[in-house]
Scaffold this active site. Structure first.
Site, PDB file in Angstrom:
ATOM      1  N   ARG A 197      83.465  30.418  62.128  1.00  0.00           N
ATOM      2  CA  ARG A 197      84.410  31.357  62.750  1.00  0.00           C
ATOM      3  C   ARG A 197      84.052  31.626  64.215  1.00  0.00           C
ATOM      4  O   ARG A 197      84.920  31.981  65.011  1.00  0.00           O
ATOM      5  CB  ARG A 197      84.462  32.656  61.945  1.00  0.00           C
ATOM      6  CG  ARG A 197      83.177  33.446  61.890  1.00  0.00           C
ATOM      7  CD  ARG A 197      83.124  34.383  60.710  1.00  0.00           C
ATOM      8  NE  ARG A 197      83.023  33.650  59.453  1.00  0.00           N
ATOM      9  CZ  ARG A 197      82.996  34.230  58.241  1.00  0.00           C
ATOM     10  NH1 ARG A 197      83.088  35.554  58.153  1.00  0.00           N
ATOM     11  NH2 ARG A 197      82.879  33.509  57.159  1.00  0.00           N
TER      12      ARG A 197
ATOM     13  N   ASP B  91      75.998  21.516  58.653  1.00  0.00           N
ATOM     14  CA  ASP B  91      75.709  22.945  58.573  1.00  0.00           C
ATOM     15  C   ASP B  91      74.562  23.212  57.614  1.00  0.00           C
ATOM     16  O   ASP B  91      74.724  23.173  56.397  1.00  0.00           O
ATOM     17  CB  ASP B  91      76.960  23.702  58.109  1.00  0.00           C
ATOM     18  CG  ASP B  91      76.735  25.206  58.054  1.00  0.00           C
ATOM     19  OD1 ASP B  91      75.766  25.676  58.699  1.00  0.00           O
ATOM     20  OD2 ASP B  91      77.509  25.894  57.386  1.00  0.00           O
TER      21      ASP B  91
ATOM     22  N   LYS C  55      70.999  27.487  53.902  1.00  0.00           N
ATOM     23  CA  LYS C  55      71.694  27.236  52.636  1.00  0.00           C
ATOM     24  C   LYS C  55      70.701  26.711  51.597  1.00  0.00           C
ATOM     25  O   LYS C  55      69.756  26.002  51.936  1.00  0.00           O
ATOM     26  CB  LYS C  55      72.780  26.174  52.819  1.00  0.00           C
ATOM     27  CG  LYS C  55      73.974  26.586  53.646  1.00  0.00           C
ATOM     28  CD  LYS C  55      74.941  25.418  53.770  1.00  0.00           C
ATOM     29  CE  LYS C  55      76.136  25.748  54.636  1.00  0.00           C
ATOM     30  NZ  LYS C  55      77.045  26.721  54.010  1.00  0.00           N
TER      31      LYS C  55
END
Length: 486
Positions: free
Chosen positions: A338, A256, A263
């Site tokens: 999610r 990720d 990030k």
């Protein structure tokens, strides 16, 4: 790499052995004295009187160890102390290069030998990795741990070994980097493990995922040069005791970056190979259940992709249509887990499940709230089910803390242009993420585990080690096997 567990009727002469003693033992039991000299017996007795919890006798050709149970108020705390004693004992065994150990239980705790062996085995785990230089490899000296006599039955030892193999599978998957374990390789690894253990795996490829209109999984995958996968694992033995299956859902983001909502690095993106720890836990649990021939029908769902900012990557402001038909406004592409889980939770409806449990390294909010000491749990299952899962967590020391899913938290994920937003407010992030998932799990009892804290450790901590911990496997195995006693 892991050590072998075995059961033997008796320990050979002049072998390295450990004797578990009850708290408060003052005199050395005859069964532990064996062929010890009077001087050696006196040494151990003096150490016990001095309240030492781990006593070592070096006979040069072999070793004797004495582990004294800790005085704790609950059986769960005694069990955890024994696992940690296994960790401490492993350090002594490693120092003395002991290759084979025999465990005797002379305590008043019936499963003490199994618990000590569990701590030893979890500590002894090593990720084999990719080192080619012999000088940089760490060779393990301890290869076999045998439980002696009536300290456990052969069946109990075999069951513990099967469970630990599931934990080690999960750890291996989590510890593998992206260039060795992309979404397709993760699916293939899960399938290979299933062939070995006995569960079946159906891997849905990109055309099948598109046909199912899994908009969340497809959106997250848009920036990747590699296609997504959706793995369906199933363990359905002939004698399954449950009429409706338990369904386990695991987040499988193999890496990720955060996507276009990139990030920062270091300390945020660096360890994101662990973002598929939920999927790894599902695979490890199915492996353990199948290996031990547990008579339960259990299904695992693992949607997998990496999340990258390249090419046609989905962007903040996009609106996507999910497998359920609900629309989602993307406020942040780093709230991607999610979206995968939502499609899988919607898909799970087809199984008419008894219960659905999802696991995910989902939010930094869960880490900030609980650290690495516990996972967050939320959901719509009844109070008894939550209590049973929490009790299982205490038993294996994978503890859970429940957070509320009050109606007011639905306001956190409102969107002006879609049914839902994929991002909540700055506060209560672990709750708004679960509140999002709740909309896709309305057809059955459901629990969500945010394992972001304990799933991957940047520094070694007792028997959990460093890196992937396999969090979730022992918890789910304990919970599910407990259902057999109802």
């Amino acid at each position: 790499m892991s050590l072998a567990l075995a059961h033997v009727a008796a320990a050979p002469a002049q072998s390295s052995q450990v004797f578990i003693l009850s708290h408060g033992t003052e005199a050395l039991p005859a069964a532990a004295a064996g062929d010890l000299s009077a001087q050696a017996q006196q040494y151990v007795t003096a150490a016990l009187a001095d309240d030492q919890k781990l006593v070592h006798l070096n006979h040069f050709s072999h070793h004797h160890y004495f582990v004294v149970l800790a005085k704790k108020p609950t059986p769960e705390q005694i069990a955890e102390a024994l696992r940690r004693s296994g960790h401490a004992l492993h350090a002594l065994l490693k120092k003395e290069k002991v290759a084979e150990l025999f465990i005797h239980n002379l305590s008043d705790t019936p499963d003490a030998a199994l618990l000590l062996a569990e701590g030893l085995a979890l500590t002894a785990y090593q990720f084999e990795g990719y080192k080619t230089d012999a000088k940089s490899r760490k060779s393990a000296s301890l290869t076999t741990v045998s439980i002696v006599g009536d300290a456990a039955t052969p069946e109990e030892v075999a069951a513990l070994d099967g469970l630990l193999q599931g934990v080690f599978l999960a750890r291996n998957l989590v510890n593998a980097p992206l260039n060795k374990l992309n979404a397709l390789q993760l699916a293939e690894s899960i399938a290979t493990a299933g062939d070995e253990a006995g569960y079946t795996t159906d891997i849905l490829d990109l055309p099948k995922i598109e046909a199912l209109r899994m908009g969340g999984l497809l959106a997250v995958n848009l920036g990747s040069p590699e296609p997504p996968t959706f793995s369906i694992l199933e363990w359905k033995p002939a004698g399954a005791q449950n009429a409706k299956p338990y369904v386990l859902v695991g987040k499988g983001v193999v890496f990720d970056t955060g996507g276009l909502s990139l990030k920062p690095t270091p300390n945020s993106m660096d360890m994101m190979k662990c973002d598929m720890a939920g999927g790894a836990a599902v695979a490890g649990t199915l492996y353990a259940l199948a290996k031990n021939n547990v008579p339960l029908h259990v299904i695992g769902l693992v949607p997998a992709t990496d999340n990258r900012p390249g090419g046609l990557a989905y962007a903040p402001g996009d609106v996507i249509t999910m497998h359920s038909g609900l629309t989602v406004e993307v406020k942040n592409t780093d709230a991607e887990g999610r979206l995968l889980l939502a499609d899988a939770l919607s898909f799970a409806k087809k199984y008419d499940p008894e219960l659905v449990i999802d696991l995910a390294t989902l939010t930094g909010a869960a880490v900030r709230a609980l650290g690495t000491e516990a996972s967050a749990v939320m959901g719509t299952a009844d109070a008894n089910t939550k209590q049973e899962l929490t009790a299982a967590g205490y038993r294996v020391h994978e503890r859970l803390v429940e957070f509320p899913l009050w109606d007011e938290y639905a306001d956190h994920i409102k969107s002006d242009i879609a049914d839902l937003s994929n991002l909540g407010k700055g506060e209560a992030g672990q709750i708004s993420a679960a509140k999002f998932l709740e909309r896709f799990a309305e057809a059955y009892p459901w629990l969500h585990l945010d394992i972001a804290g304990p799933a991957f450790l940047t520094a070694a901590e007792s028997y959990r080690g460093k890196g992937g911990t396999g969090t979730g496997v022992r918890l789910l195995y304990q919970f599910l096997t407990n259902q057999l006693t109802k």
